[in-house]
Write an enzyme that holds these catalytic residues in place. Sequence first.
Site, PDB file in Angstrom:
ATOM      1  N   GLY A   7       0.828  -1.190   0.000  1.00 40.65           N
ATOM      2  CA  GLY A   7       0.000   0.000   0.000  1.00 40.65           C
ATOM      3  C   GLY A   7       0.865   1.243   0.000  1.00 40.65           C
ATOM      4  O   GLY A   7       1.871   1.310   0.721  1.00 40.65           O
ATOM      5  N   THR A   8       0.488   2.227  -0.815  1.00 42.99           N
ATOM      6  CA  THR A   8       1.285   3.453  -0.942  1.00 42.99           C
ATOM      7  C   THR A   8       0.481   4.688  -0.531  1.00 42.99           C
ATOM      8  O   THR A   8       0.739   5.794  -1.014  1.00 42.99           O
ATOM      9  CB  THR A   8       1.780   3.633  -2.397  1.00 42.99           C
ATOM     10  OG1 THR A   8       0.633   3.604  -3.273  1.00 42.99           O
ATOM     11  CG2 THR A   8       2.748   2.538  -2.781  1.00 42.99           C
ATOM     12  N   PHE A  11      -0.694   6.556   5.315  1.00 42.86           N
ATOM     13  CA  PHE A  11      -0.177   5.879   6.496  1.00 42.86           C
ATOM     14  C   PHE A  11       0.903   4.875   6.128  1.00 42.86           C
ATOM     15  O   PHE A  11       1.923   4.762   6.824  1.00 42.86           O
ATOM     16  CB  PHE A  11      -1.310   5.197   7.270  1.00 42.86           C
ATOM     17  CG  PHE A  11      -0.942   4.857   8.687  1.00 42.86           C
ATOM     18  CD1 PHE A  11      -0.346   5.796   9.516  1.00 42.86           C
ATOM     19  CD2 PHE A  11      -1.188   3.595   9.206  1.00 42.86           C
ATOM     20  CE1 PHE A  11       0.005   5.495  10.832  1.00 42.86           C
ATOM     21  CE2 PHE A  11      -0.853   3.273  10.517  1.00 42.86           C
ATOM     22  CZ  PHE A  11      -0.251   4.226  11.324  1.00 42.86           C
ATOM     23  N   SER A 141      -2.473   7.982  15.570  1.00 42.70           N
ATOM     24  CA  SER A 141      -1.280   8.149  14.722  1.00 42.70           C
ATOM     25  C   SER A 141      -1.643   8.712  13.352  1.00 42.70           C
ATOM     26  O   SER A 141      -1.723   7.968  12.372  1.00 42.70           O
ATOM     27  CB  SER A 141      -0.570   6.800  14.555  1.00 42.70           C
ATOM     28  OG  SER A 141      -1.508   5.793  14.173  1.00 42.70           O
ATOM     29  N   LYS A 194     -14.014   3.702  16.581  1.00 44.89           N
ATOM     30  CA  LYS A 194     -13.773   5.135  16.832  1.00 44.89           C
ATOM     31  C   LYS A 194     -14.045   5.957  15.576  1.00 44.89           C
ATOM     32  O   LYS A 194     -14.366   7.152  15.659  1.00 44.89           O
ATOM     33  CB  LYS A 194     -12.370   5.366  17.371  1.00 44.89           C
ATOM     34  CG  LYS A 194     -11.223   4.828  16.513  1.00 44.89           C
ATOM     35  CD  LYS A 194     -10.762   5.784  15.444  1.00 44.89           C
ATOM     36  CE  LYS A 194      -9.696   5.158  14.574  1.00 44.89           C
ATOM     37  NZ  LYS A 194      -9.245   6.029  13.475  1.00 44.89           N
ATOM     38  N   SER A 257      -8.181  14.110  10.277  1.00 42.75           N
ATOM     39  CA  SER A 257      -9.057  12.938  10.235  1.00 42.75           C
ATOM     40  C   SER A 257     -10.003  12.976   9.043  1.00 42.75           C
ATOM     41  O   SER A 257     -10.821  13.893   8.909  1.00 42.75           O
ATOM     42  CB  SER A 257      -9.867  12.855  11.533  1.00 42.75           C
ATOM     43  OG  SER A 257     -10.913  11.916  11.421  1.00 42.75           O
ATOM     44  N   ARG A 258      -9.929  11.963   8.199  1.00 38.57           N
ATOM     45  CA  ARG A 258     -10.852  11.877   7.057  1.00 38.57           C
ATOM     46  C   ARG A 258     -12.297  11.728   7.530  1.00 38.57           C
ATOM     47  O   ARG A 258     -13.216  12.274   6.922  1.00 38.57           O
ATOM     48  CB  ARG A 258     -10.500  10.677   6.184  1.00 38.57           C
ATOM     49  CG  ARG A 258      -9.116  10.693   5.600  1.00 38.57           C
ATOM     50  CD  ARG A 258      -8.834   9.392   4.886  1.00 38.57           C
ATOM     51  NE  ARG A 258      -7.408   9.113   4.839  1.00 38.57           N
ATOM     52  CZ  ARG A 258      -6.890   7.956   4.460  1.00 38.57           C
ATOM     53  NH1 ARG A 258      -7.692   6.979   4.085  1.00 38.57           N
ATOM     54  NH2 ARG A 258      -5.598   7.767   4.453  1.00 38.57           N
ATOM     55  N   GLU A 284     -13.151   5.108   6.210  1.00 43.78           N
ATOM     56  CA  GLU A 284     -13.532   3.816   6.780  1.00 43.78           C
ATOM     57  C   GLU A 284     -14.789   3.893   7.651  1.00 43.78           C
ATOM     58  O   GLU A 284     -15.524   2.918   7.792  1.00 43.78           O
ATOM     59  CB  GLU A 284     -12.373   3.235   7.605  1.00 43.78           C
ATOM     60  CG  GLU A 284     -11.137   2.864   6.804  1.00 43.78           C
ATOM     61  CD  GLU A 284     -11.294   1.587   5.981  1.00 43.78           C
ATOM     62  OE1 GLU A 284     -12.430   1.090   5.847  1.00 43.78           O
ATOM     63  OE2 GLU A 284     -10.269   1.099   5.467  1.00 43.78           O
TER      64      GLU A 284
END
Length: 350
Positions: A7-8, A11, A141, A194, A257-258, A284
Amino acid sequence: MNISMIGTGSFGTSLAMVLDSNHHNVLMYGRNNQTIDEINNNHSNKKYLKDIELTESIRATNDLKEAVTHGDLLVLAVPVKAMRSVSKEINKLLNNLDKKVLICHVAKGLELGSHKRVSEVIIEEIDEKNYTDIAILSGPSHAEEVSLKQPTTVSTASINKTGQKEIQDVFINKYFRVYENNDLIGVEVGGALKNIIALAIGVLDGLGFGDNTKSAVITRGLHEIARLGTKVGANPLTFMGLTGVGDLIVTAMSEHSRNFRCGRMLASGQSLDEIIENMGMVVEGVNTTKAAYELSQIHNVDMPITNVLYKYLFESISEKDALFSLMMRERKSETEELVDIMRNHLEMEK
């Protein structure tokens, strides 16, 4: 250690920088050829971390076989919805390579339909003979801050309780601290749920509500996370730690935060499709809201914030009706609810 980052995204890229700082041999895998070329030739990934420069030692490939062959540790930094298909591909390659790897995922969510945690999905798709352990790395994070080497603290847990120690050793350094945690279920559930509360906080912020309202939803949201978490086998004390209240605060109260940003844009009248297209990244919390709502119905767990957000996202109830249903619920005792959570945990332990 030879490590492959599958994954790029933001994160995955920030964690590749952590591992590179720790002198590991990092190879990143992605499917976007433009991103791969940018990492290899310009040593940047501006779509996700626009102001960050990568070292020349971080390489990238669009060949998954090369990545799996390279890595003794595979870090799966892909969205939850892609985890099953990616795991299937990795398993086929591992069967042909006849090698065992340590697997660590960093996804935060529940799979739609099955309601499974990410480690459960990986277990179903990767043969036991192909891995030494399956771990998670999770906590408060933001990738933007990790990439700037701002002090960050996370937790790791694993199925066999052996890989988590290795993950701790591989990632920990002077700015990225890693704690072991023996509650894999709690770490995964806390990281997933969360996002629901952060999405709700974003909506409230977009509607102009203040700190009183947001503090109440964060606190009551933590109760919901603990109720469902203990029902599926987590230790309630886990939710008092980094992957519970820690991750909840950082996700619910930050512009990074998305999920928070998505909620705020929803409140402004934008549709989910518009938001996701404009953001260019997975949110998500949307799918996790649906999965957690369905899971709470199966286990008969009271999750009022999740229920209201589900109806707001998927049944188009108004903000006014959503707030009214939350504020006018049956009167309850906060202490009794906490006792119920602990009682459920003790019953599960038996």
